[in-house]
Design an enzyme around this catalytic site. Structure first.
Site, PDB file in Angstrom:
ATOM      1  CE  LYS A 120      14.687  31.746 -46.979  1.00 15.45           C
ATOM      2  NZ  LYS A 120      13.959  30.655 -47.658  1.00 15.45           N
ATOM      3  CB  ALA A 166      15.809  24.482 -45.748  1.00 17.25           C
TER       4      ALA A 166
END
Length: 269
Positions: free
Chosen positions: A52, A12
């Site tokens: 995360k 990303a």
């Protein structure tokens, strides 16, 4: 021959999802759903590049977020709180990531250029494997498929800013010298990952998290705003140790040509 044999790319903000919006938006939503606590998109961007679970942990320690949390619950965030937010985050991210799988402008052509130079294409991500298993085929269907990929929860030592995912790429791709590898990332932990792995590290100042704009927003910006945002993003990436900072992956072949010249003279990262 002393030349670059492999590039190891983030996902990303580097190869897909201009502006790195898929993860940041989901962090905001996960905090709200799990505990009805607001975090801003800007706050969600601060720890970008970490795994995360670690990202949520770091986000909870930001003074602004911690103050809101303390005001609501009278205590700091706990590991159990992080687990609950992570459990909320995961299904949302798995469902949403395919909507952000389109390669960033210039990526497909750049990969073709690198492969024509016999450069292998590795990749790693702050996304866990369950998310990558959705993102990989979606990106491949739109023209981008690296030779290998490593998820942040694949290796026991952990993710960024440690070197382990980058080094697993070296092993999988069969590269004999880390100095012949380039790690490319749009966030500071990914730059540090490359440095810790002994590689050349290249930061992307416009396409990713630090610049923090959609493609459409970027296209409509004034030259002055672009320059200001680029300068701020580049400063963060250089501070993390980047050897080079360019706007997007489209500029990578020129960087590799320069690195090859430095390698030929005996330089190392």
């Amino acid at each position: 021959m002393k030349r670059i044999n492999a590039v190891i790319l983030d996902w990303a903000g580097t190869t897909v999802d201009f502006g790195s919006f898929a993860p940041t938006q989901i962090f905001v939503e996960a905090f709200r759903r799990a505990f009805d606590v607001d975090v801003t998109l800007a706050e969600a961007r601060v720890p970008m590049g970490l795994g995360k679970w670690q990202h949520i942990e770091a986000l909870g320690k930001l003074p602004s977020v911690d103050a809101r949390w303390q005001a609501k619950f009278g205590r700091a965030m706990t590991a159990g709180d992080i687990d609950k937010i992570y459990a909320t985050f995961m299904p949302l991210q798995i469902a949403k990531v395919v909507d952000f799988a389109a390669p960033i402008d210039g990526v497909v052509d750049t990969i073709a250029t690198l492969r024509a130079q016999q450069i292998k294409i590795g990749s790693c991500s702050g996304y866990p494997r369950a998310v990558m298993e959705k993102l990989m085929p979606a990106a491949a269907a739109q023209g981008y498929a690296p030779d290998c990929w490593v998820a942040t929860d694949d290796l026991a030592p952990g993710g960024r800013p440690g070197p382990w995912m980058a080094l697993q790429n070296v092993i999988t791709l069969g590269i004999d010298d880390v100095a012949h590898c380039v790690k490319v990332d749009d966030a500071a932990p990914g730059i540090e990952e490359g440095i810790h792995a002994g590689m050349w590290s290249v930061g992307l100042a416009v396409s990713g998290n630090e610049f923090g704009a959609t493609w459409e927003e970027y296209q409509s910006m004034s030259p002055q705003e672009i320059a200001t945002r680029r300068e701020g993003a580049a400063a963060k990436l250089y501070a993390a140790g980047a050897h080079y900072v360019v706007d997007s992956l489209a500029a990578l072949p020129e960087v590799i040509a320069d690195i090859n010249a430095r390698l030929a003279k005996g330089e190392r990262p």
